[in-house]
Design a protein around this motif. Structure first.
Motif, mmCIF file in Angstrom:
data_model
loop_
_atom_site.group_PDB
_atom_site.id
_atom_site.type_symbol
_atom_site.label_atom_id
_atom_site.label_comp_id
_atom_site.label_asym_id
_atom_site.label_seq_id
_atom_site.Cartn_x
_atom_site.Cartn_y
_atom_site.Cartn_z
ATOM 1 N N THR A 268 49.892 7.995 30.927
ATOM 2 C CA THR A 268 49.194 8.652 29.820
ATOM 3 C C THR A 268 49.865 8.375 28.487
ATOM 4 O O THR A 268 51.076 8.552 28.348
ATOM 5 C CB THR A 268 49.183 10.192 30.027
ATOM 6 O OG1 THR A 268 48.678 10.485 31.327
ATOM 7 C CG2 THR A 268 48.331 10.885 28.971
ATOM 8 N N VAL A 269 49.074 7.951 27.517
ATOM 9 C CA VAL A 269 49.519 7.948 26.124
ATOM 10 C C VAL A 269 48.840 9.157 25.479
ATOM 11 O O VAL A 269 47.633 9.130 25.230
ATOM 12 C CB VAL A 269 49.156 6.643 25.400
ATOM 13 C CG1 VAL A 269 49.524 6.714 23.926
ATOM 14 C CG2 VAL A 269 49.859 5.467 26.075
ATOM 15 N N GLY A 270 49.591 10.209 25.287
ATOM 16 C CA GLY A 270 49.001 11.468 24.809
ATOM 17 C C GLY A 270 49.194 11.665 23.311
ATOM 18 O O GLY A 270 48.395 12.293 22.642
ATOM 19 N N ARG A 271 50.306 11.135 22.796
ATOM 20 C CA ARG A 271 50.589 11.270 21.351
ATOM 21 C C ARG A 271 50.610 9.878 20.746
ATOM 22 O O ARG A 271 51.249 8.961 21.278
ATOM 23 C CB ARG A 271 51.933 11.969 21.154
ATOM 24 C CG ARG A 271 52.292 12.198 19.694
ATOM 25 C CD ARG A 271 53.513 13.082 19.533
ATOM 26 N NE ARG A 271 53.190 14.477 19.756
ATOM 27 C CZ ARG A 271 54.088 15.430 19.970
ATOM 28 N NH1 ARG A 271 55.365 15.141 19.998
ATOM 29 N NH2 ARG A 271 53.705 16.686 20.171
ATOM 30 N N PHE A 272 49.910 9.740 19.619
ATOM 31 C CA PHE A 272 49.766 8.421 18.978
ATOM 32 C C PHE A 272 49.658 8.716 17.486
ATOM 33 O O PHE A 272 48.664 9.266 17.028
ATOM 34 C CB PHE A 272 48.495 7.761 19.525
ATOM 35 C CG PHE A 272 48.305 6.314 19.150
ATOM 36 C CD1 PHE A 272 48.675 5.293 20.021
ATOM 37 C CD2 PHE A 272 47.726 5.968 17.940
ATOM 38 C CE1 PHE A 272 48.462 3.955 19.692
ATOM 39 C CE2 PHE A 272 47.521 4.641 17.600
ATOM 40 C CZ PHE A 272 47.888 3.629 18.473
ATOM 41 N N THR A 273 50.694 8.397 16.753
ATOM 42 C CA THR A 273 50.782 8.803 15.355
ATOM 43 C C THR A 273 50.934 7.592 14.444
ATOM 44 O O THR A 273 51.836 6.786 14.637
ATOM 45 C CB THR A 273 51.973 9.773 15.175
ATOM 46 O OG1 THR A 273 51.812 10.854 16.103
ATOM 47 C CG2 THR A 273 52.023 10.324 13.768
ATOM 48 N N SER A 289 53.656 8.049 22.595
ATOM 49 C CA SER A 289 54.382 8.573 23.754
ATOM 50 C C SER A 289 53.814 7.964 25.028
ATOM 51 O O SER A 289 52.636 7.614 25.090
ATOM 52 C CB SER A 289 54.209 10.084 23.819
ATOM 53 O OG SER A 289 52.858 10.412 24.093
ATOM 54 N N ASP A 291 53.786 8.973 29.197
ATOM 55 C CA ASP A 291 54.117 9.897 30.276
ATOM 56 C C ASP A 291 53.724 9.172 31.559
ATOM 57 O O ASP A 291 52.550 8.892 31.784
ATOM 58 C CB ASP A 291 53.287 11.181 30.075
ATOM 59 C CG ASP A 291 53.505 12.230 31.161
ATOM 60 O OD1 ASP A 291 53.370 11.887 32.354
ATOM 61 O OD2 ASP A 291 53.771 13.385 30.816
#
Lengths: 414, 414
Positions: A268-273, A289, A291
């Motif tokens: 999982t790529v949950g955070r992408f900024t 990120s 996971d």
């Protein structure tokens, strides 16, 4: 049903869930009870009050963990510990964590009501910050208890408002100032944690009890892609070093490669900024990120080790840095502990099956210091970390009865 | 050099750039001065102070535009307007926008110092929110001034913190409460905007002045991808509706299809925002921006029309909405206005060449209401919307001298 587990009260156990759910209740039926918040202290205080009413002794440690002790006939013998956590996600449900604490308390109620004094102390625990929602990462209280992290490691961690764990622990000392402070850690005979499944397997298979075989491993990473900002209207494609394009190439390549036909790998790529994240500016950098979870440690190791090379391969004209934030290999609970749960379920005539935990739990850290085990009960549709989380009163009571049998047996063990 | 343009002070013009760059200065040498922010008001206030020192009258309109008027002998005649903007990108440079405002002020300084009173008023303007960084889309102030958008159209637009343009304009009314409020719009004789090139052409060709032939067209879009949040550790790939994966498929497909071998098409995804953006949660939604530019209106139309179908094609298990935020076809400035700039450059012995503007500017909207033109000066390596943005003091002064000649001629025109 044995004399002791007949004392488990489905009504009391259910009513206590409802009562705790009023503490930090959200408008839309869920719970927001952040670790070491005022709501968390109120919930701990309620737990303590229930335990003290049957003669249990309350204590707390410097890591914010709260304990209730049912005295045994040989209080010097290592205790049997059971519990989970009272903190929740921001839009959490009524059962994740809470069930394990209340089921352990219900087991003590039953043993007390049956007039039994086991040999060892039985202790109920509410671990500090399991969810990792207010302070990241989670499972802080159990990690410090088990010696996997030092108190000094977690104290500087800040929540989004800038409050440190150290400061929040000082709040706990004020809120629970009349509760005896005990040393961190200590010898244990065993640890058993009851929890809702957080997956759909038991409900789908119409099984009451899940005998948890282990917890799948998890590795987390932070990937930083560095390009260069440029004007969206004037810079040519040939000149650009677009961090967004490089990052999405990486995520796509990772998603394509890190999976299996059996759908066991969880990637999982949950955070992408994105920076500067402005419509007319070619992105200069992206941080995302990862996971990654898999039940087989060797596979987890291999897949995780492939991440950095894949990111490098797709960096193009950008630069990429891959940092591993946390590593937890898959673990297997001792078969002897699992067999105790199966035996109790058989004795009570309750259906059961082996099941792997996909989610992480405090039992991960306790497993390192004493024989540990987990008991799952069904979770409606597997919906969790969500206000719609649901279980049934009958399943809750069945799980508490199995837990009662297991804890009593462990407490009387030589 | 003529008597009037000899009064242009390279040192003063440069020092003013340096001084404005301290307002909203970033740690790494750039500027972050968002539209209608406290920094923007301080910069406007500084501009007003400089203008008032040479007898210019300050005014502002309800759209947040700020004006300085150098009085002519026939103040009832339509004025000549010149300026640009003071707002910046989040990691912007010291010259984008600011140069056009300060060059116009410098022209007024020169005319004032030469003891000349032209027939028409000459006005310096700082347009509100050219960058579109705080509030999207950009060029709001000039659009409202020119009647291309109504004030009521821009008022509801919110920044990422939920503050509306209406609320921010109220802040402006407080910050600049002593500045006379004037009606929106009005008759103009002409508009001339000086600006850094934001491309590498003039520097590469060793030319001082760019006579802007026109502005390439631009269409902007907002794409919203809707999936469903899920637990990163327990939800299987088959069950997931991952908005991030769908969004990156779209961006990749768009990037692949919307380009040309000549590298003329400009396609940029600059903003990409993920919800809930938590490491252990499968993303439930993504919103991203598209900035598409091309000098040929027919090509721009065709490429822009392809965006929504491509997004639909790659939506997978998610839902997608594509909204066009702004549409501006390519435009050409009047040849008569361009010739005035060439003539002034010839008179001053400054090299010049025709050049197309790839970037959008406020002159786009003014072109709809009066004869308009733009003067470019070289921009080092074309680096812009970037803290490393650079120009030379000599080029800045040369551009201001050409502007001075053109504005004075226009102001004395019958």
């Amino acid at each position: 049903m044995s004399a002791v587990s007949a004392q488990v009260s489905e009504a009391r156990l259910w009513q206590r869930h409802e009562q705790l759910a009023t503490i930090g209740a959200t408008a839309t039926g869920g719970v927001n009870r952040q670790a070491l918040s005022a709501q968390d202290f109120v919930a701990s205080r309620q737990l303590i009050q229930w335990g003290q009413a049957i003669g249990m002794h309350a204590s707390r440690d410097a890591a914010g963990n709260v304990f209730l002790t049912l005295p045994g006939s040989d209080p010097a013998a290592p205790a049997v510990l059971s519990g989970s956590h009272l903190d929740s996600q921001p839009t959490g449900g009524k059962y994740d964590g809470v069930y394990g604490v209340l089921a352990a308390l219900e087991a003590c109620e039953a043993i007390h009501a049956a007039g039994i004094k086991p040999r060892r102390n039985i202790e109920v625990v509410a671990w500090m910050n399991e969810e990792g929602s207010r302070f990241a990462p989670g499972m802080m209280g159990s990690a410090v208890f088990a010696g996997a992290r030092r108190l000094a490691d977690i104290e500087p961690v800040q929540d989004s408002g800038g409050t440190s764990v150290k400061h929040a622990l000082a709040d706990a000392a004020v809120a629970l100032d009349d509760i005896v402070l005990r040393p961190i850690g200590g010898q244990l005979a065993a640890y058993v944690e009851a929890h809702i499944e957080q997956g759909p397997v038991l409900e789908r298979d119409n099984t009451t009890i899940g005998v948890v075989t282990g917890i799948q491993g998890k590795r987390t990473f932070q990937v930083t892609v560095q390009g260069e900002a440029a004007h969206a209207g004037t810079s040519t494609r040939a000149e650009r070093r677009d961090a967004l394009l490089a990052a999405i190439d990486m995520v796509q390549a990772l998603t394509r490669r890190i999976h299996d036909a059996e759908d066991i790998v969880k990637f999982t790529v949950g955070r992408f900024t994105v920076t500067p994240n402005a419509p007319s500016v070619v992105p200069s950098s992206v941080t995302f990120s990862i996971d990654l979870r898999h039940p087989v440690s060797a596979v987890l190791r291999e897949l995780g080790d492939a991440i950095a090379p894949i990111c490098q391969q797709y960096a193009g004209v950008c630069e990429v840095t891959v940092k591993e934030l946390s590593t937890a290999m898959s673990l297997e609970f001792p078969e002897a502990m699992r067999e105790r749960i199966r035996a109790a379920a058989r004795k009570l005539g309750v259906s059961h099956q082996d099941i792997l935990s996909a989610a992480g739990h405090d039992a991960r850290y306790l497993h390192e210091v004493c024989p540990s085990a987990m008991i799952f009960i069904a979770c409606h549709l597997g919906i969790t970390h969500n206000e719609a989380e649901a279980i049934t009163p009958a399943d809750a009571a069945a799980g508490a009865r199995v837990l009662t049998e297991v804890l009593l047996e462990l407490a009387n063990d030589r």
